[in-house]
Enzyme design. Structure first.
Site, short mmCIF file in Angstrom:
data_model
loop_
_atom_site.label_atom_id
_atom_site.label_comp_id
_atom_site.label_asym_id
_atom_site.label_seq_id
_atom_site.Cartn_x
_atom_site.Cartn_y
_atom_site.Cartn_z
CE LYS A 178 -13.39 -7.38 0.43
NZ LYS A 178 -12.07 -7.04 0.02
CG ASN A 186 -12.85 -3.79 6.75
OD1 ASN A 186 -13.03 -5.00 6.74
ND2 ASN A 186 -12.10 -3.20 5.84
CG MET A 226 -4.58 -5.94 0.00
SD MET A 226 -4.45 -7.73 -0.08
CE MET A 226 -5.41 -8.06 -1.51
CB ALA A 246 -1.74 -8.50 2.44
CB ALA A 290 3.98 -1.33 -3.16
CG ASN A 315 -14.29 -4.29 2.80
OD1 ASN A 315 -14.41 -4.32 1.58
ND2 ASN A 315 -13.34 -4.97 3.41
CB SER A 358 -7.19 -3.17 5.38
OG SER A 358 -8.53 -2.98 4.97
#
Ligand SMILES: NC(=O)C1=CN([C@@H]2O[C@H](COP(=O)(O)OP(=O)(O)OC[C@H]3O[C@@H](n4cnc5c(N)ncnc54)[C@H](OP(=O)(O)O)[C@@H]3O)[C@@H](O)[C@H]2O)C=CC1
Ligand SMILES: CC(C)(CO)C(=O)C(=O)O
Length: 313
Positions: A188, A196, A11, A132, A8, A192, A261
């Site tokens: 995806k 990223n 994201m 996030a 948790a 990334n 991230s």
């Protein structure tokens, strides 16, 4: 449906918060002690599209998950790639033969890890373009929009997976049932594999990379390396469409101002990155298939070198 979010962080908090706000029974599981304490004391605080909100949710550390906890119907895996197996070892007590597991994590190879804990027909694979960022323990910043694509790994899981799609969509997560999630995972991974590592090494956000004069060639070359390797695994990526999908993220009115991230891990928090599950995984597969992947190999080396320089743990 009782849902646990395993991991948790940024994201996991987003997905958990949106599902809980929509009225679902959700528990969070994470090992970050300060984060757990803040959520217990003050609730999960979020800057949610510019508005400060608080969502009061249950959160447990993996060690607190024992046989006393009821099993859950669905576990959403949102650890970092390198922490997935350890997390699932620890939360075994809430996994029964009826529990489904959904991975929304970035990177390649998570289905194999999850198959050690649940039957293949209880594995759901997904990808998400939601973003996030943690602002500190117990506080998350959520802006922009996104979507989620899901599909069961084995045909028997289809009915449950379609129910999950409905629940996620009702929570505003823009979920759809994918007809080919393995394709979506590679697509995806290209996002990334370009944004990223490049944002991390160039110390900028997505718009920052997208507005450089060298972005087009770097991004297209990396996509091409991913596509050559994916083809060996039966996935034929449409490189033009993937490139357009990536360039669409440069828009500052969308997710362009997001720091990926990997940037948050390494540059902001001096934590180890998922590079070995993204460009590193493609370089390793390339070696196995006899395909040269110089950009993926170099980007992986640069990120590892940066991890060493910053003393990432
Ligand atoms: N962030 C994003 O925008 C997106 C992320 N993803 C993917 O989602 C998955 C989860 O990533 P994300 O949520 O970003 O990861 P986070 O780093 O926010 O959270 C992952 C875990 O790291 C630990 N942690 C995070 N920050 C700290 C800190 N400052 N101090 C101590 N521990 C900390 C927490 O648990 P623990 O202590 O147990 O490690 C947490 O569960 C990854 O696969 C990622 O690639 C996918 C799409 C977008
Ligand atoms: C939002 C996005 C697509 C940026 O690369 C992502 O997946 C991340 O931050 O890891």
């Amino acid at each position: 449906m009782k849902i646990a979010i395993a991991g948790a962080g940024a994201m996991g908090s987003r997905i958990g918060l949106m599902l809980h706000r929509a009225g679902n029974e959700v528990i969070l599981i994470d090992r970050w002690a300060a984060h757990i304490q803040m959520i217990r004391d003050h609730g999960l605080r979020a800057n949610y599209n510019g508005e400060d909100i608080v969502e009061h949710m249950q959160i447990y550390s993996p060690e607190e998950i024992d046989a006393k906890h009821e099993s859950v119907d669905l576990i959403v895996a949102l650890t970092k790639s390198m922490g997935l197996r350890e997390m699932f070892e620890e939360i075994k007590p809430i996994i029964t033969e009826n529990t489904y597991v959904l991975s929304l994590m970035n990177g390649l190879g998570h289905a194999e890890d999850l198959a050690e804990f649940v039957d293949r027909d209880h594995i759901i694979l997904g990808v998400t373009m939601w973003t996030a960022a943690m602002e500190g323990p117990g506080k998350v910043k959520l802006f922009g929009t996104g979507n989620i694509e899901l599909q069961n790994l084995a045909p028997a899981g289809a009915t449950f997976t379609k129910d999950v799609v409905q629940i996620f969509d009702d929570a505003g997560l823009n979920a759809t049932y994918s007809q080919n999630v393995k394709y979506s995972i590679w697509r995806k991974a290209c996002v990334n594999g370009t944004l990223n590592g490049l944002c991390t090494i160039l110390d900028t956000n997505i718009t920052g990379v997208g507005t450089t004069s060298t972005a087009a060639e770097m991004v297209q070359t990396i996509i091409n390396e991913f596509a050559l390797v994916a083809a060996k695994e039966g996935i034929e990526l449409d490189q033009t469409e993937v490139y357009e999908h990536i360039t669409a993220t440069y828009d500052p009115a969308g997710i362009g101002l997001h720091y990926p991230s990997m940037y948050q891990d390494l540059i902001k928090n001096q934590r180890l990155t998922e590079i070995d599950y993204i460009n590193g995984a493609v370089a390793a597969k390339g070696k196995k298939y006899g395909i040269s992947t110089p950009y993926c190999t170099f980007l992986t080396q640069l990120v590892h070198a940066k991890e060493e320089i910053l003393g990432a743990k």
